[in-house]
Each structure stands twice: as structure tokens, then as C-alpha cells.
Design a protein around this motif. Structure first.
Motif, PDB file in Angstrom:
ATOM      1  N   UNK A   1       0.826  -1.204   0.000  1.00  0.00           N
ATOM      2  CA  UNK A   1       0.000   0.000   0.000  1.00  0.00           C
ATOM      3  C   UNK A   1       0.860   1.254   0.000  1.00  0.00           C
ATOM      4  N   UNK A   2       1.886   1.266   0.856  1.00  0.00           N
ATOM      5  CA  UNK A   2       2.783   2.418   0.896  1.00  0.00           C
ATOM      6  C   UNK A   2       3.498   2.625  -0.414  1.00  0.00           C
ATOM      7  N   UNK A   3       3.892   1.529  -1.044  1.00  0.00           N
ATOM      8  CA  UNK A   3       4.578   1.610  -2.335  1.00  0.00           C
ATOM      9  C   UNK A   3       3.676   2.237  -3.392  1.00  0.00           C
ATOM     10  N   UNK A   4       2.406   1.788  -3.445  1.00  0.00           N
ATOM     11  CA  UNK A   4       1.472   2.321  -4.449  1.00  0.00           C
ATOM     12  C   UNK A   4       1.199   3.808  -4.220  1.00  0.00           C
ATOM     13  N   UNK A   5       0.980   4.173  -2.956  1.00  0.00           N
ATOM     14  CA  UNK A   5       0.724   5.584  -2.628  1.00  0.00           C
ATOM     15  C   UNK A   5       1.909   6.451  -3.047  1.00  0.00           C
ATOM     16  N   UNK A   6       3.118   6.001  -2.682  1.00  0.00           N
ATOM     17  CA  UNK A   6       4.312   6.791  -2.995  1.00  0.00           C
ATOM     18  C   UNK A   6       4.499   6.944  -4.502  1.00  0.00           C
ATOM     19  N   UNK A   7       4.304   5.854  -5.258  1.00  0.00           N
ATOM     20  CA  UNK A   7       4.510   5.903  -6.709  1.00  0.00           C
ATOM     21  C   UNK A   7       3.527   6.867  -7.371  1.00  0.00           C
ATOM     22  N   UNK A   8       2.240   6.751  -7.009  1.00  0.00           N
ATOM     23  CA  UNK A   8       1.216   7.611  -7.616  1.00  0.00           C
ATOM     24  C   UNK A   8       1.451   9.071  -7.257  1.00  0.00           C
ATOM     25  N   UNK A   9       1.716   9.367  -5.995  1.00  0.00           N
ATOM     26  CA  UNK A   9       1.900  10.757  -5.547  1.00  0.00           C
ATOM     27  C   UNK A   9       3.109  11.387  -6.229  1.00  0.00           C
ATOM     28  N   UNK A  10       4.230  10.673  -6.273  1.00  0.00           N
ATOM     29  CA  UNK A  10       5.447  11.224  -6.881  1.00  0.00           C
ATOM     30  C   UNK A  10       5.238  11.452  -8.366  1.00  0.00           C
ATOM     31  N   UNK A  11       4.556  10.526  -9.036  1.00  0.00           N
ATOM     32  CA  UNK A  11       4.303  10.679 -10.467  1.00  0.00           C
ATOM     33  C   UNK A  11       3.456  11.926 -10.725  1.00  0.00           C
ATOM     34  N   UNK A  12       2.434  12.155  -9.908  1.00  0.00           N
ATOM     35  CA  UNK A  12       1.584  13.325 -10.066  1.00  0.00           C
ATOM     36  C   UNK A  12       2.348  14.607  -9.757  1.00  0.00           C
ATOM     37  N   UNK A  13       3.192  14.576  -8.725  1.00  0.00           N
ATOM     38  CA  UNK A  13       3.944  15.773  -8.340  1.00  0.00           C
ATOM     39  C   UNK A  13       5.026  16.126  -9.359  1.00  0.00           C
ATOM     40  N   UNK A  14       5.493  15.127 -10.113  1.00  0.00           N
ATOM     41  CA  UNK A  14       6.573  15.393 -11.088  1.00  0.00           C
ATOM     42  C   UNK A  14       6.035  15.645 -12.497  1.00  0.00           C
ATOM     43  N   UNK A  15       4.723  15.913 -12.603  1.00  0.00           N
ATOM     44  CA  UNK A  15       4.188  16.339 -13.898  1.00  0.00           C
ATOM     45  C   UNK A  15       3.447  15.306 -14.681  1.00  0.00           C
ATOM     46  N   UNK A  16       3.315  14.110 -14.216  1.00  0.00           N
ATOM     47  CA  UNK A  16       2.565  13.094 -14.945  1.00  0.00           C
ATOM     48  C   UNK A  16       1.075  13.406 -14.853  1.00  0.00           C
ATOM     49  N   UNK A  17       0.312  13.017 -15.892  1.00  0.00           N
ATOM     50  CA  UNK A  17      -1.123  13.294 -15.939  1.00  0.00           C
ATOM     51  C   UNK A  17      -1.901  11.982 -15.884  1.00  0.00           C
ATOM     52  N   UNK A  18      -3.124  12.102 -15.401  1.00  0.00           N
ATOM     53  CA  UNK A  18      -4.004  10.945 -15.366  1.00  0.00           C
ATOM     54  C   UNK A  18      -4.451  10.622 -16.790  1.00  0.00           C
ATOM     55  N   UNK A  19      -4.307   9.366 -17.174  1.00  0.00           N
ATOM     56  CA  UNK A  19      -4.637   8.953 -18.531  1.00  0.00           C
ATOM     57  C   UNK A  19      -5.235   7.541 -18.486  1.00  0.00           C
TER      58      UNK A  19
END
Length: 813
Positions: free
Chosen positions: A68-86
Motif C-alpha cells: 500500500x505504501x509503495x502504491x501511494x508513494x509511486x502515484x503521488x510522486x508521479x503526479x507531483x513530477x508532472x505526470x497526468x491521469x490517462x
């Protein structure tokens, strides 16, 4: 035992650490969604293959938290570094579905409760004496800062403290820290102690300033100490840090109870002194110290009472529990009722020495020795003793037989309570030879001591008093007394000296004499089997009879003949499951050895009947006209004549044989006459005569008239009773008895003596000389020390340790 508890705080901490670590890795590596999902699935798949079952419930819960922590960290960092929901691609959807399935399976396994860890309530109950001890210890712990609990090793100090740690009244007031001194680094015991106390401060969110200073001052590495001074600061000495540390303990919600285990087991005296000094420095109103030890051991290490009084001013001695009481407590707990032993037999070990009466009879001395081992009987030692005794008895059918269990019990007792003597025992050597007594600085076996102090046929009162005095002086020595009691406890048949026997004496040796020897061998065999299970628990006689019955006598026809050949081959070459030897002896008829073995081990009626049928069938095949022989008579002397069917099987066979010569000059026939003629009144077929009447006062050839007169009387009585019988089957038995008496009359009246002399006659049975051990010794001597061989050979022969054929065999080598 401590239970594994997954508290919300611990779960949150694990989740936080995971998010932090994965966030950093995601920022550095910047993996794609597909790559992340691939590694996520691969890792979970590997975990399932290795540990995917309910037994790992708590571990899987940790893994889900990390996932769970791994998934949260990956999604949050991706969003914070400019990735978009697709929208997700098909490969991403497939991997995500697989990952979700793996997580659901893991969650399902976690929801099914695994076995709970062992709890304290599953431990053995507290004995009544220990309940009273615990009351005093609880009281002293609350009142005194330093306390010692004194008891011998294995008397339950640690077990008692485990119960005390769970005591609700004590837990309300004290947080318990237990230091196992045998499992920690004794060179760093001060640091270990401070670190354990630091954990308590952290649990209650108190910053331990002086704890840091103490660790800094006690640090073994000077660079670590220097770093500690820069970070924490240190302008105080060791004594001041201890004082400050004691003040800080007041910030805790509960007092601290520090328990030191096994301080008396530490080898280095200076280490013990250091621990005493530390405990004195840190003990205070808020920190109480408990030492567990055996004062006798500390005294042996050089710690006098005056010294100990300074560091352990208050002591509680645990109540002594007698050996008998410990057995009573453990009997039900260990389920000893599953064994063939009675509780009184175990608790009463050594109260009566079974062999004492025999020794007293030989020596003519009143004695009342008891085994003194109860002073060393700790709870742990008795528990181990009983547990091993139970395991041995339940795992070995032969040892669990009623006639063997006491010997097993005594050997296992020796192992645990007299281990130094147990270590002296050797496989292949009787304890009667291994355990020796010391007299005038020389070692003697028990047999030699009995011979030295035995009661002579005549002695004056003064000589008797001197003999008794010297014997009692012998047993004043502790080692002698212990060896004496151990050997008498094993209940050997005691013998004083060995008398060489001639062939006729060997083949006519009384069954009771053979049984005494067999009993001693059985005791030896049990001792050796307890020493090592690869040694046979069966005597050579028992092994021979068991193999004969199981492998030969229960077969018929050609199968039996083939089995008999294999049996002889195995006996001749010593092919046994364990280390038994053949019962056949050179110069002694092989079937006689089997007759003796059957009689000694107490073969059943069924076994006797099968064996006799087998023997008689082979006997008849030897010659065209089978006749009564010395071999036959000698063997039949060992039959069980209390069994009526066995008795009639023998006499009916004898009735059908021819007479080729008398056996009046042989001891075998004289014994046969006494046994079989005496068995007739003994079995109730003749009331006017008694069995003892057929025991002749001298040799048969010197009492022929008496023997003939007795048989004439017996025959007349049997004929009279036969004629009175109305039952046909009983009348038939009387007919057989009359014919048997007539056959014996014919035998003793035969003018020519039986001519075949089979002393030392070879046969297919023979593979072992009567004095095989001496033959082996001389053969070995001839190879290793040829210069001594001739002298030793002559000495052995002159002393009767070799028969002539054996002498010739050694010389032919």
C-alpha cells in the motif's frame, strides 16, 4: 512467551517508512507505470511461491502495508513530477489486474487466523511450595532495591520469575527488564543495560539525557565517544551521569525491575564483580534489581558472604522440594502413566537396593545402605530424567516389558544423577567390570571385593569384627559407597570367583544357574542399549530363540528347510540385526544350545511344541534305527516340564526309540531320571510318590538298585491308576507313562554302555569355542607380541582357560 502484536502505531510507522523510501527511489529511477507494475507483480509472485500460506499471516500483513505504501508513494510522486491521469494500456491493465488479484489473495490469507503463539498459561503450573516463595519474592521486590533469589541450578528460579513477570500486581508497579547474561556480550553489559532502559524511555516519550551521556562514557570506541560528545555534550563524569540517570527514572510512570539471570554461571570473576558494581550504581527507589544465583557456586568462585552482603543485602531462598514430591508433581504433567512404571517405583529409587540381601548373605554382614542422590535432584534434572525414561520405554517394546523397566529406570537414573559413573560404562564390558572399588590404592571389581570379605566357614569373633570393620572402612570412601550402591541397585546375580567346568558339567548345568547368568547378561544388554541404540537389547539366547521362532518354526515344508539353512548360516557368521553373537559353541551339540536357550528365555508351550516336532523329525532322520542318545537326553532336560503337553511330547518320542546302550555313567541321564520321573507325581499322575524321591544320593551307576526299585513302585502305581480310569483319553496318558517307565527300565538294565563320545564333536552348528574370548586374545597376542605367545598359551592351558581342541586350534593359526 511474548506475543507478536500488530498495533496501529506500528502499522502506521511501517507505512510511513515505505512511502518515504519508495518516494526517493521513484524520484531517482523514474520508472514507467508498466515497469512498476511488472516488478510489483513479480515480487508478489515470488513471495507467494516462497511463503504464501496462512502460517505467515503476520508477515503477509506487513507485506500488504508495504504494498500500500509503495502504491501511494509511486502515484503521488508521479503526479507531483508532472505526470497526468490517462487511460491505461492493455498490458498495464493486465498487470494491474494480476497485482490486485495477488493483493486480494494475501488479504484473504490474513483474514484466516493462524495458530496462536504459545502463551504462559500453557506452561506447567506453579508448585505449591513455589506459590509461597513467590509471595515473599513479590513482597521483597516491592520493599528492597536489590534482591537475590538463591537456589540450586534447575530448581525453578527462571520459571518462577516468568510467572512473577505476569503477576498483575507487580506489572502495575514495575516495568520488567530481563538480562540473560549467558546470551549477551559480557564485555558490553553496561551498554546493553543502558540501551534496554532507553527503550522504556522511548516508549513513554521521555528524552533520556543522562542515558546518552552514560552510553558516551561507556562507549568502547573512542571515535563513537567523541561523536557522542559533539552531538549530546558531556561535561559530567561517570558517577554524576549515574546519579542523573537515576533521577531521570522518576519521569517514568512505573518503577523498573531489572532481573539478572544466571550470574553464577559466568566464568570470569571480574565480570561478576563489574555487574555487581553496576547494579549498585543504578539501583534506587525507581529501579529495583533481582539476581538469580546459587550461593554455593558463587562461594566456590571465591565470593564470601561478607562480600555478597554488600551487593546483595537481601536474599530469598527457594523452598527445597524433595525428589519424591517432584516426581509426584511431574507424573501427571509428563503423562508418565503411559509407561509400565508405577509412580512409587520411581519415587522410591534407592530406598531399597535389590542386590543388598545377596551381598549380605555372601559377606555374613547386616547392612542397610540407601542410595543418596536426592540432594542433587533438581526439578529440571528430574524432569529430564523422567522425560528420557518415558521416551526410551515407549519407543522400545523389549525395554518396556515389566521385567526390564526397573533396570532401564536405574540406568537412566545413573545417567542423570551419577553421570561420572555413567561415563565409565563401556559397550561390551559389564558394569561389574567397568565400575570398580578402591582398596589400599588398588582397584577391585565387586566380585573381587565379595571374595575378599566373604564370610569364611569358620572364624573367631575377633576375626569377624576385624573383617566387618575393614569392610565398613572400605565403604566410608564416597566413591566406593556410590559404586557399591549403583551395582547393587542394578540387581546382578552376585558371583564370587569363577569355577572351570568340564564338558559334562556344561551340558548338564542346572537351568537356574543358566538363568542367573542370563539375568546378568540381560542387565548388561539393557545398559549397553541405553548407552547406544545400535547395541542389542536382547541377550544372545533371546535373539537365537526369537529368530528361530519367527524365521524357522512358523514355516512348513521346503520353506522351513530353506529358512533353517539360512538360520544356521546367520548363526555361524554372526549375521544379526544388531551386535548379538551365536549361542553355538565348539564341542557342544548345536541343538543342546537351542534347548538351553528355549528353557532360559521361558519359551511358550506353542514354541516348545513346534521346536520339539522340528527337532524330533531331524533326529529320526539321522539313522535308520534312531536310539536314545546322550544328546537327546541332555537337551530334553531343559524342556518346560510344567507344561503337560510338552512333557507328553517328549516321553512319547522317547517311547518310540530303540535302546542301544545304557547312560548310567552320565550326569545327563541322572538329571533326566530325576526330572522326568519326578514330573509324573508333580503333574498329579501319582499321589503315593513325590518328585523329590527320584533325586538319587549319588551317581546313577552307584544307585541302580534304588533307581530300579523306585521305577518298579512307580510303574505298579501307574498301572493301578490306569486300570481305575474310566476316561479313555486319561487312560491313554497312563499307558504312555507306563511305557515310559518301562523304556527307562530297559535303558538302565542294558548291559553295554552307550558308546558314542561326542565331547568336542564338530557339527554344522559350531562356530564358536567355549573359551572364545581367550582364543581371540591368544590369536591377537600371537600376531602382535609373538615373543610372549608361547608363555601365555601355556599359562592359559594350565589354568584351565583352554580345552585341548582350543589349544590345537590356536596353534594351527
Amino acid at each position: 512467551m511474548n506475543q507478536i502484536i500488530h498495533s496501529p502505531i506500528k502499522t502506521l510507522k511501517n507505512l510511513t517508512y515505505t512511502i518515504l523510501i519508495i518516494s526517493i527511489l521513484t524520484l531517482i529511477l523514474d520508472p514507467s507505470v508498466l515497469l512498476y507494475l511488472f516488478f510489483f507483480d513479480a515480487i508478489w509472485l515470488a513471495l507467494f511461491l516462497s511463503y504464501g500460506n496462512r502460517k505467515n499471516r503476520f508477515w503477509l500483513m506487513n507485506s500488504l502495508t508495504i504494498a500500500l505504501g509503495s502504491a501511494i508513494a509511486f502515484v503521488v510522486i508521479k503526479l507531483l513530477t508532472g505526470s497526468h491521469i490517462r487511460s491505461m494500456t492493455l498490458p498495464e491493465i493486465s498487470l494491474l489486474s494480476l497485482g490486485a488479484l495477488e493483493v486480494l489473495i494475501a488479504a484473504g490469507l490474513c483474514s484466516k487466523k493462524a495458530k496462536e503463539p504459545c502463551r504462559l498459561t500453557g506452561q506447567p503450573r506453579l508448585y505449591e511450595e513455589r506459590k509461597h516463595d513467590m509471595e515473599r519474592i513479590r513482597q521483597y521486590i516491592q520493599e528492597f532495591e536489590i534482591l537475590g533469589i538463591n537456589a540450586g541450578w534447575g530448581m525453578g528460579k527462571s520459571f518462577l520469575m516468568e510467572h512473577l513477570k505476569e503477576d498483575s500486581l507487580l506489572r502495575e508497579r514495575f516495568a520488567v527488564i530481563q538480562i540473560d547474561l549467558l546470551s549477551c556480550d559480557l564485555d558490553a553489559v553496561e551498554l546493553i543495560l543502558v540501551e534496554e532502559l532507553e527503550k522504556l524511555f522511548r516508549q513513554e516519550r521521555v528524552y533520556p539525557e543522562h542515558s546518552r551521556q552514560l552510553k558516551n562514557l561507556l562507549g568502547k570506541n573512542e571515535w563513537i565517544s567523541l561523536l557522542g560528545e559533539l552531538v549530546v555534550g558531556s561535561d559530567t563524569g561517570l558517577s554524576a551521569s549515574y546519579e542523573g540517570f537515576r533521577r531521570e527514572l522518576d519521569k517514568l510512570n512505573r518503577k523498573v525491575l531489572l532481573i539478572f539471570e544466571d550470574i553464577d554461571r559466568i566464568f570470569q570473576q571480574d565480570t561478576i564483580q563489574k555487574i555487581f558494581a553496576i547494579s549498585e550504581k543504578i539501583s534506587c527507589e525507581n529501579l529495583h534489581v533481582v539476581f538469580q544465583y546459587d550461593s554455593r557456586v558463587l562461594t566456590e568462585k571465591g565470593f564470601e558472604r561478607d562480600y555478597l552482603e554488600k551487593y546483595i543485602p537481601y536474599t530469598v531462598n527457594l523452598t527445597e522440594i524433595s525428589y519424591e514430591k517432584i516426581v509426584e508433581y511431574l507424573w501427571e504433567e509428563l503423562k508418565m502413566a503411559e509407561t509400565p512404571l508405577e509412580r512409587d517405583e520411581v519415587s522410591g529409587i534407592g530406598v531399597v537396593l535389590p542386590g543388598q540381601f545377596k551381598a549380605a548373605r555372601i559377606l555374613g554382614i547386616d547392612m542397610d545402605f540407601r542410595m543418596d542422590f536426592r540432594g542433587t535432584a533438581s526439578i529440571r534434572k528430574v524432569r529430564i530424567f523422567l522425560s528420557e525414561l518415558k521416551e526410551i520405554l515407549l519407543s522400545n517394546e523389549e525395554l518396556s516389558r515389566k521385567e526390564n523397566v526397573k533396570t532401564v529406570m536405574h540406568v537412566v537414573m545413573m545417567k542423570h544423577f551419577f553421570h561420572s559413573y555413567y561415563e565409565m560404562l563401556c559397550i561390551g564390558e559389564s558394569p561389574l567390570e567397568s565400575l570398580k572399588l578402591v582398596l589400599n590404592e588398588q582397584e577391585y571389581t565387586l566380585s573381587e571385593i565379595l571374595a575378599k570379605f566373604r564370610k569364611p566357614q569358620q572364624e573367631s569373633q575377633e576375626e569377624r569384627e576385624q573383617r566387618i570393620l575393614h569392610f565398613r572402612e572400605l565403604l566410608e570412601r564416597t566413591e566406593n559407597r556410590e559404586v557399591w550402591t549403583l551395582l547393587l541397585l542394578l540387581d546382578y546375580e552376585l558371583q564370587v570367583g569363577q569355577v572351570e567346568r568340564q564338558w559334562e558339567e556344561i551340558v548338564t548345568e542346572p537351568i537356574q544357574s543358566l538363568k542367573r547368568k542370563e539375568k546378568n547378561e540381560k542387565i548388561d544388554r539393557i545398559v549397553w542399549n541405553v548407552l547406544a541404540n545400535g547395541t542389542s537389547e536382547l541377550t544372545d539366547m533371546e535373539n537365537a530363540v526369537r529368530a528361530l521362532w519367527q524365521n524357522v518354526l512358523q514355516k512348513t515344508g521346503a520353506a522351513r528347510e530353506q529358512a533353517w539353512k539360512k538360520y544356521l548360516d546367520d548363526m555361524n557368521h554372526g549375521r544379526f540385526g544388531k551386535d548379538n553373537k551365536t549361542v553355538f559353541r565348539v564341542g557342544i551339540n548345536g541343538f543342546l544350545a537351542l534347548f538351553q536357550a528355549m528353557g532360559i528365555v521361558g519359551a511358550s508351550g506353542e514354541q516348545w511344541e513346534a521346536f520339539l516336532d522340528f527337532y524330533f523329525s531331524r533326529y529320526q532322520k539321522e539313522t535308520e534305527h534312531p536310539a536314545i542318545s546322550r544328546d537327546l537326553i541332555a537337551g530334553c532336560n531343559y524342556c518346560d516340564l510344567y507344561d503337560r503337553l510338552v512333557f507328553f511330547r517328549v516321553i512319547r518320542f522317547v517311547n518310540g526309540l530303540e535302546v542301544s546302550g545304557n547312560l548310567n555313567g552320565t550326569k545327563s541321564y541322572q538329571l533326566f531320571f530325576k526330572n522326568y520321573m519326578g514330573a509324573i507325581p508333580m503333574l498329579g499322575y501319582c499321589r503315593r510318590m513325590e518328585y523329590w524321591m527320584f533325586e538319587l544320593p549319588g551317581k546313577m551307576e552307584q544307585n541302580l538298585e534304588m533307581a530300579e526299585s523306585l521305577m518298579e513302585q512307580l510303574k505298579a502305581e501307574l498301572e493301578r491308576l490306569r486300570d481305575e480310569q474310566e476316561l479313555a483319553y486319561v487312560k491313554e496318558e497312563y499307558e504312555d507313562l507306563v511305557r515310559f517307565v518301562e523304556k527307562n527300565q530297559e535303558l538302565i538294565q542294558c548291559e553295554s554302555p552307550w558308546s558314542r563320545d561326542d565331547a568336542f564333536r564338530s557339527s554344522d552348528f559350531h562356530s564358536r569355542w567355549h573359551h572364545q574370548e581367550e582364543v581371540d586374545r591368544l590369536r591377537k597376542l600371537r600376531k602382535e607380541q609373538p615373543d610372549r605367545f608361547q608363555a601365555e598359551l601355556e599359562k592359559s592351558y594350565r589354568e584351565g582357560k583352554l580345552y585341548l581342541p582350543e589349544l590345537r586350534a590356536v596353534l594351527k593359526e
